[in-house]
Scaffold this motif. Structure first.
Motif, PDB file in Angstrom:
ATOM      1  N   ASN A 255       0.829  -1.207   0.000  1.00  0.00           N
ATOM      2  CA  ASN A 255       0.000   0.000   0.000  1.00  0.00           C
ATOM      3  C   ASN A 255       0.865   1.259   0.000  1.00  0.00           C
ATOM      4  OD1 ASN A 255      -2.830   1.303   0.568  1.00  0.00           O
ATOM      5  ND2 ASN A 255      -1.466   2.208   2.084  1.00  0.00           N
ATOM      6  N   TRP A 256       1.964   1.225   0.775  1.00  0.00           N
ATOM      7  CA  TRP A 256       2.853   2.391   0.800  1.00  0.00           C
ATOM      8  C   TRP A 256       3.488   2.619  -0.574  1.00  0.00           C
ATOM      9  CZ3 TRP A 256       7.985   3.270  -0.207  1.00  0.00           C
ATOM     10  CH2 TRP A 256       8.440   4.555   0.105  1.00  0.00           C
ATOM     11  N   LEU A 257       3.894   1.552  -1.225  1.00  0.00           N
ATOM     12  CA  LEU A 257       4.481   1.683  -2.558  1.00  0.00           C
ATOM     13  C   LEU A 257       3.484   2.291  -3.545  1.00  0.00           C
ATOM     14  CD1 LEU A 257       6.340  -1.752  -2.786  1.00  0.00           C
ATOM     15  CD2 LEU A 257       7.425   0.500  -2.677  1.00  0.00           C
ATOM     16  N   GLU A 258       2.209   1.967  -3.360  1.00  0.00           N
ATOM     17  CA  GLU A 258       1.171   2.472  -4.262  1.00  0.00           C
ATOM     18  C   GLU A 258       0.768   3.906  -3.942  1.00  0.00           C
ATOM     19  OE1 GLU A 258      -1.595  -1.088  -5.883  1.00  0.00           O
ATOM     20  OE2 GLU A 258      -1.886  -0.604  -3.775  1.00  0.00           O
ATOM     21  N   THR A 259       0.667   4.226  -2.647  1.00  0.00           N
ATOM     22  CA  THR A 259       0.063   5.503  -2.247  1.00  0.00           C
ATOM     23  C   THR A 259       0.988   6.430  -1.470  1.00  0.00           C
ATOM     24  OG1 THR A 259      -0.761   4.704  -0.102  1.00  0.00           O
ATOM     25  CG2 THR A 259      -2.142   4.279  -2.047  1.00  0.00           C
ATOM     26  N   GLY A 260       2.038   5.879  -0.850  1.00  0.00           N
ATOM     27  CA  GLY A 260       2.898   6.680   0.011  1.00  0.00           C
ATOM     28  C   GLY A 260       2.310   6.891   1.393  1.00  0.00           C
ATOM     29  N   ASN A 261       1.189   6.226   1.687  1.00  0.00           N
ATOM     30  CA  ASN A 261       0.505   6.390   2.970  1.00  0.00           C
ATOM     31  C   ASN A 261       0.505   5.089   3.770  1.00  0.00           C
ATOM     32  OD1 ASN A 261      -0.275   9.092   2.354  1.00  0.00           O
ATOM     33  ND2 ASN A 261      -1.950   8.291   1.100  1.00  0.00           N
ATOM     34  N   LEU A 262       0.273   5.230   5.072  1.00  0.00           N
ATOM     35  CA  LEU A 262       0.196   4.068   5.952  1.00  0.00           C
ATOM     36  C   LEU A 262      -1.196   3.450   5.885  1.00  0.00           C
ATOM     37  CD1 LEU A 262       1.455   2.317   8.251  1.00  0.00           C
ATOM     38  CD2 LEU A 262       0.455   3.958   9.858  1.00  0.00           C
ATOM     39  N   LEU A 263      -1.249   2.145   5.693  1.00  0.00           N
ATOM     40  CA  LEU A 263      -2.513   1.421   5.750  1.00  0.00           C
ATOM     41  C   LEU A 263      -2.887   1.250   7.220  1.00  0.00           C
ATOM     42  CD1 LEU A 263      -4.443  -0.010   3.659  1.00  0.00           C
ATOM     43  CD2 LEU A 263      -3.351  -2.147   4.364  1.00  0.00           C
ATOM     44  N   SER A 264      -4.042   1.750   7.613  1.00  0.00           N
ATOM     45  CA  SER A 264      -4.433   1.719   9.020  1.00  0.00           C
ATOM     46  C   SER A 264      -4.752   0.301   9.481  1.00  0.00           C
ATOM     47  CB  SER A 264      -5.656   2.612   9.255  1.00  0.00           C
ATOM     48  OG  SER A 264      -6.820   2.015   8.695  1.00  0.00           O
ATOM     49  N   TYR A 265      -4.866   0.156  10.785  1.00  0.00           N
ATOM     50  CA  TYR A 265      -5.220  -1.136  11.383  1.00  0.00           C
ATOM     51  C   TYR A 265      -6.563  -1.630  10.847  1.00  0.00           C
ATOM     52  CZ  TYR A 265      -6.786  -4.341  15.096  1.00  0.00           C
ATOM     53  OH  TYR A 265      -7.274  -5.416  15.799  1.00  0.00           O
ATOM     54  N   ALA A 266      -7.559  -0.737  10.836  1.00  0.00           N
ATOM     55  CA  ALA A 266      -8.895  -1.117  10.348  1.00  0.00           C
ATOM     56  C   ALA A 266      -8.852  -1.478   8.867  1.00  0.00           C
ATOM     57  CB  ALA A 266      -9.887   0.018  10.591  1.00  0.00           C
ATOM     58  N   GLU A 267      -8.098  -0.709   8.085  1.00  0.00           N
ATOM     59  CA  GLU A 267      -7.987  -0.987   6.652  1.00  0.00           C
ATOM     60  C   GLU A 267      -7.273  -2.306   6.396  1.00  0.00           C
ATOM     61  OE1 GLU A 267      -7.775   3.589   4.897  1.00  0.00           O
ATOM     62  OE2 GLU A 267      -5.956   2.596   5.638  1.00  0.00           O
ATOM     63  N   THR A 268      -6.301  -2.629   7.242  1.00  0.00           N
ATOM     64  CA  THR A 268      -5.586  -3.896   7.104  1.00  0.00           C
ATOM     65  C   THR A 268      -6.528  -5.063   7.368  1.00  0.00           C
ATOM     66  OG1 THR A 268      -3.526  -2.834   7.818  1.00  0.00           O
ATOM     67  CG2 THR A 268      -3.604  -5.238   7.895  1.00  0.00           C
ATOM     68  N   GLN A 269      -7.352  -4.931   8.398  1.00  0.00           N
ATOM     69  CA  GLN A 269      -8.342  -5.975   8.674  1.00  0.00           C
ATOM     70  C   GLN A 269      -9.302  -6.134   7.504  1.00  0.00           C
ATOM     71  OE1 GLN A 269      -9.219  -7.051  13.082  1.00  0.00           O
ATOM     72  NE2 GLN A 269     -10.016  -4.993  12.768  1.00  0.00           N
ATOM     73  N   ASP A 270      -9.754  -5.009   6.958  1.00  0.00           N
ATOM     74  CA  ASP A 270     -10.678  -5.054   5.820  1.00  0.00           C
ATOM     75  C   ASP A 270     -10.029  -5.728   4.614  1.00  0.00           C
ATOM     76  OD1 ASP A 270     -12.644  -3.796   7.266  1.00  0.00           O
ATOM     77  OD2 ASP A 270     -12.248  -1.798   6.445  1.00  0.00           O
ATOM     78  N   THR A 271      -8.758  -5.410   4.379  1.00  0.00           N
ATOM     79  CA  THR A 271      -8.040  -5.997   3.244  1.00  0.00           C
ATOM     80  C   THR A 271      -7.992  -7.514   3.347  1.00  0.00           C
ATOM     81  OG1 THR A 271      -6.661  -4.015   3.017  1.00  0.00           O
ATOM     82  CG2 THR A 271      -5.833  -6.037   2.003  1.00  0.00           C
ATOM     83  N   LEU A 272      -7.865  -8.013   4.580  1.00  0.00           N
ATOM     84  CA  LEU A 272      -7.788  -9.456   4.802  1.00  0.00           C
ATOM     85  C   LEU A 272      -9.158 -10.086   5.037  1.00  0.00           C
ATOM     86  CD1 LEU A 272      -4.622  -9.577   7.092  1.00  0.00           C
ATOM     87  CD2 LEU A 272      -4.787 -10.239   4.682  1.00  0.00           C
ATOM     88  N   GLY A 273     -10.201  -9.263   4.998  1.00  0.00           N
ATOM     89  CA  GLY A 273     -11.549  -9.782   5.185  1.00  0.00           C
ATOM     90  C   GLY A 273     -11.826 -10.267   6.593  1.00  0.00           C
ATOM     91  N   LEU A 274     -11.178  -9.650   7.589  1.00  0.00           N
ATOM     92  CA  LEU A 274     -11.326 -10.099   8.976  1.00  0.00           C
ATOM     93  C   LEU A 274     -12.474  -9.384   9.673  1.00  0.00           C
ATOM     94  CD1 LEU A 274      -7.569 -10.198  10.074  1.00  0.00           C
ATOM     95  CD2 LEU A 274      -8.964 -12.043   9.136  1.00  0.00           C
ATOM     96  N   ASN A 275     -13.182 -10.135  10.486  1.00  0.00           N
ATOM     97  CA  ASN A 275     -14.262  -9.589  11.309  1.00  0.00           C
ATOM     98  C   ASN A 275     -13.764  -9.540  12.751  1.00  0.00           C
ATOM     99  OD1 ASN A 275     -16.506  -9.068  12.889  1.00  0.00           O
ATOM    100  ND2 ASN A 275     -17.864 -10.427  11.739  1.00  0.00           N
ATOM    101  N   PRO A 276     -13.512  -8.344  13.295  1.00  0.00           N
ATOM    102  CA  PRO A 276     -12.943  -8.247  14.647  1.00  0.00           C
ATOM    103  C   PRO A 276     -13.802  -8.880  15.731  1.00  0.00           C
ATOM    104  CG  PRO A 276     -13.692  -6.103  13.851  1.00  0.00           C
ATOM    105  CD  PRO A 276     -13.727  -7.030  12.685  1.00  0.00           C
TER     106      PRO A 276
END
Length: 225
Positions: free
Chosen positions: A103-124
Motif C-alpha cells: 500500500n505504501w508503494l502504491e500511495t505513500g501512505n500508511l494502511l491503518s489497522y482497520a484498513e488492514t483488517q478489511d483488506t484481509l476480510g477479517l471480522n474483529p
C-alpha cells in the motif's frame, strides 16, 4: 479418576485435531507469502512498476481465503483465539508487512489497522487482527525501507530518500505514543530509529551531492542555463 482422564483424553484429541487443521492452513499461508515476497523484491531493482505491484496484489484474494479458513476453525472453539494464536502469529506479521508495504508503494501512505483488517476480510468480532501483530508488521516495513531507499537512489530516484524519511519520521513519532510492554515489540521499535538514521544518511548524501530527480547535479544544471 478414570472418568476424569477419559475427559482429558477427549479434550487433547479435539485440541490435536484443531492444531492439525491450523497447521495445514498456515502451511498454505507460508507458501502464498513467499511468492508475494518474491514478487515485491522486484521493486528494489526498478521503479515502482504498476505491473510489479499488480502481480503482488493479486495474491491478496488467496490470503483472504486462508484467513477465512482460520476463522472458521477458531469459530468451532469459542474463546480459544489466543490459545492457538501462536500457530499463525509469525505468518500474520509477514502478511501485515506485505500488504502495508504494498500500500505504501502504491500511495505513500500508511494502511491503518482497520484498513488492514478489511483488506484481509477479517471480522474483529469473530476473528480479528491482533494489535501487536499489526505493530510488528509495521516494524518490518520500517526495516525494509532503508534497503529500498539505497536501491532506488542507485537507479536514479533521488526524491525517494525524502519521501521515506518523512514517512518513517511520522511512524516513529506515532510509535513513541505507545507504552510498549512486549519485549520483542519494544526491541523492534528500538530498531526503527536506526532505520530512520540510515535513510537520513542517504538523504544527507543526496543533498551534499546536490542531485535532483534527473540524476544531474543541480549546480551543473544552473551553470548550463
Amino acid at each position: 479418576m478414570e472418568k476424569q482422564f477419559e475427559e482429558f483424553k477427549q479434550q487433547l484429541e479435539d485440541s490435536g485435531n484443531v492444531r492439525e487443521r491450523l497447521r495445514i492452513i498456515v502451511a498454505d499461508l507460508d507458501s502464498v507469502t513467499r511468492v508475494m515476497q518474491a514478487d515485491l523484491l522486484q521493486v528494489h531493482y526498478s521503479s515502482r512498476s504498476p505491473e510489479i505491484l499488480k502481480k503482488a496484489k493479486s495474491h491478496i484474494g488467496k490470503l483472504k481465503e486462508l484467513y477465512g479458513q482460520l476463522a472458521e476453525v477458531i469459530k468451532g472453539t469459542p474463546g480459544q483465539y489466543y490459545r492457538y494464536h501462536d500457530h499463525w502469529r509469525n505468518q500474520t506479521n509477514t502478511v501485515v508487512f506485505l500488504i502495508v508495504y504494498l500500500n505504501w508503494l502504491e500511495t505513500g501512505n500508511l494502511l491503518s489497522y482497520a484498513e488492514t483488517q478489511d483488506t484481509l476480510g477479517l471480522n474483529p468480532d469473530e476473528f480479528g487482527l491482533d494489535i501487536e501483530d499489526y505493530l510488528i508488521g509495521l516494524c518490518n516495513v520500517s526495516s525494509e525501507l532503508p534497503r529500498y531507499v539505497v536501491n532506488q537512489v542507485t537507479i536514479g530516484d533521488y526524491d525517494c530518500p525524502k519521501r521515506v524519511s518523512k514517512f518513517l519520521s511520522d511512524l516513529y513519532a506515532a510509535f513513541r505514543i505507545l507504552n510498549l510492554r512486549n519485549d520483542f515489540l519494544r526491541k523492534r521499535f528500538d530498531g526503527m530509529k536506526y532505520d530512520l538514521k540510515k535513510v537520513e544518511e542517504v538523504l544527507y548524501d543526496v543533498k551534499i551531492r546536490k542531485l535532483d530527480s534527473s540524476g544531474s547535479a543541480i549546480e551543473t544544471k544552473q551553470e548550463a542555463s
